[in-house]
Design an enzyme around this catalytic site. Structure first.
Site, PDB file in Angstrom:
ATOM      1  N   SER A 122       0.833  -1.344  -0.044  1.00  0.00           N
ATOM      2  CA  SER A 122       0.004  -0.023   0.092  1.00  0.00           C
ATOM      3  C   SER A 122       0.839   1.055  -0.069  1.00  0.00           C
ATOM      4  O   SER A 122       1.788   1.219  -0.879  1.00  0.00           O
ATOM      5  CB  SER A 122      -0.982  -0.064   1.171  1.00  0.00           C
ATOM      6  OG  SER A 122      -2.035   0.726   1.159  1.00  0.00           O
ATOM      7  N   ASP A 239     -10.050  -4.085  -5.176  1.00  0.00           N
ATOM      8  CA  ASP A 239      -9.485  -3.318  -4.054  1.00  0.00           C
ATOM      9  C   ASP A 239      -9.890  -1.707  -4.120  1.00  0.00           C
ATOM     10  O   ASP A 239     -10.014  -1.271  -5.038  1.00  0.00           O
ATOM     11  CB  ASP A 239      -7.727  -3.139  -4.457  1.00  0.00           C
ATOM     12  CG  ASP A 239      -7.303  -2.708  -3.313  1.00  0.00           C
ATOM     13  OD1 ASP A 239      -5.912  -2.995  -2.960  1.00  0.00           O
ATOM     14  OD2 ASP A 239      -7.940  -1.738  -2.642  1.00  0.00           O
ATOM     15  N   HIS A 269      -7.954  -5.703  -0.019  1.00  0.00           N
ATOM     16  CA  HIS A 269      -6.616  -4.769  -0.019  1.00  0.00           C
ATOM     17  C   HIS A 269      -5.295  -5.390   0.269  1.00  0.00           C
ATOM     18  O   HIS A 269      -4.427  -5.547  -0.153  1.00  0.00           O
ATOM     19  CB  HIS A 269      -6.809  -3.418   0.663  1.00  0.00           C
ATOM     20  CG  HIS A 269      -5.658  -2.309   0.518  1.00  0.00           C
ATOM     21  ND1 HIS A 269      -5.157  -1.878  -0.908  1.00  0.00           N
ATOM     22  CD2 HIS A 269      -4.801  -1.949   1.391  1.00  0.00           C
ATOM     23  CE1 HIS A 269      -4.106  -1.311  -0.475  1.00  0.00           C
ATOM     24  NE2 HIS A 269      -3.943  -1.217   0.753  1.00  0.00           N
TER      25      HIS A 269
END
Ligand SMILES: O=C1N[C@]2(CO1)C[C@H](C(=O)N1CCC(COc3ccc(F)cc3Cl)CC1)C2
Length: 303
Positions: A122, A239, A269
């Site tokens: 991320s 996501d 995610h």
């Protein structure tokens, strides 16, 4: 006799002298973690965690990588976990990149002949990409789990983006809202673990932090063509926190001859903290890929 200054303590009030730590260029104390293999290490792996979380959430992944005789290390970014700094506040996104390079250089001093890999999730994926761009020939490979390359319209709605740009001048501390834990994973146990983790910041994301994320996204778009290192990207199709379009953009833009994208349909995610069948497949994918690259990088042969 100068007065004994009281020891610096973590946000959880633990003296840093009792914790593994480093001091960054701004004099801020960062909590570090090290997962050292039993046998002599074949490579170094730096893990960059995401926004609001901390590197302790990568213990499973790191333990697995030590099984390949890889020396895994990480720290809690400024403003995160057991490191100093106001929660989820950073003066400039580059601070995360600068501190990562400092930690990597520190480890390379003790292991100058080992290949170095990065693994980022991320926002940590964005940090990894920008770190690799700053040291184009330093890394033997990079693993990106749902990297932040394109802001998801769910997380960074056009209104939020506009508001952030305008409000950053007048209300930089205004909250853009917290990360929705139910967007992190379909695995309810992992969602519960996330929401009950005291080292995870559950407060809202400040406008000023959102601006730094957007600055990073803009810089990444300009920087992707500089990348030539081996890359493994893993992303879930639905996501809602980091748009998979970013991983497709990376695949279409980097110069790396060795680049692999694995797409996980229906997965959310945090692929490494998803339903067991997904996370098991993700761990296997990462292990296989990095094992091949370590051998190719000429690390000591696997005993
Ligand atoms: O296991 C995990 N994964 C985590 C949490 O726990 C997810 C989190 C993480 O890093 N991101 C998810 C949220 C996203 C928001 O993005 C924005 C928001 C406002 C804005 F104005 C501009 C942007 Cl770009 C950034 C990246 C780490």
């Amino acid at each position: 006799m100068p007065e004994e200054s009281s020891p610096r303590r973590s946000p959880q009030n633990i003296p840093y002298q009792d914790l593994p730590h480093m001091v960054n260029a701004d004099g801020q104390y960062l909590f570090c973690r090290y997962w050292k293999p039993a046998a002599p290490p074949r490579a170094l792996v730096f893990i960059a965690h995401g926004a609001g979380e901390h590197c302790g959430r990568y213990d499973d992944l790191a333990q697995m990588l030590t099984g390949l005789n890889l020396f895994v290390f990480a720290h809690d970014h400024v403003g995160h976990g057991q490191s100093e700094g106001d929660r989820m506040v950073v003066s400039d996104f580059h601070v995360f990149v600068r501190d990562s390079l400092q930690h990597i250089e520190l480890m390379k001093k003790d292991h100058p002949d080992l290949p170095v890999f990065m693994l980022g999730h991320s926002m940590g994926g964005a940090i990894s990409i920008l770190t690799a761009c700053e040291r184009p020939s330093e890394f033997s490979g990079m693993v990106l789990i749902s990297p932040l390359i394109v802001a998801s319209p769910e997380a960074a709605t056009p209104i939020k983006v506009f508001a952030a740009k305008v409000l950053n001048f007048v209300l930089p501390n205004l909250s853009l809202g917290a990360i929705d834990p139910n967007m992190v994973s379909r695995n309810k146990k992992e969602v519960e673990s996330y929401t009950s983790d005291p080292l995870v910041h559950h407060g809202g994301m400040k406008v000023s932090f959102g601006i730094q994320l957007m600055n990073a996204v803009a810089k990444i778009e300009r920087s992707l063509p500089k990348l030539t290192l081996p890359i493994l990207v893993l992303h879930g199709s639905p996501d809602k926190l980091c748009d998979i379009k970013g991983s497709y953009l990376l695949m279409d833009t980097v110069q790396s001859p060795d680049k692999t994208l694995k797409v996980y349909d229906e997965a959310y995610h945090a692929l490494h903290k998803e339903l067991p069948e997904v996370s098991t497949a993700v761990f296997k994918e990462i292990l296989t890929w990095i094992g091949q690259k370590v051998s190719a990088a000429g690390g000591p042969s696997h005993t």
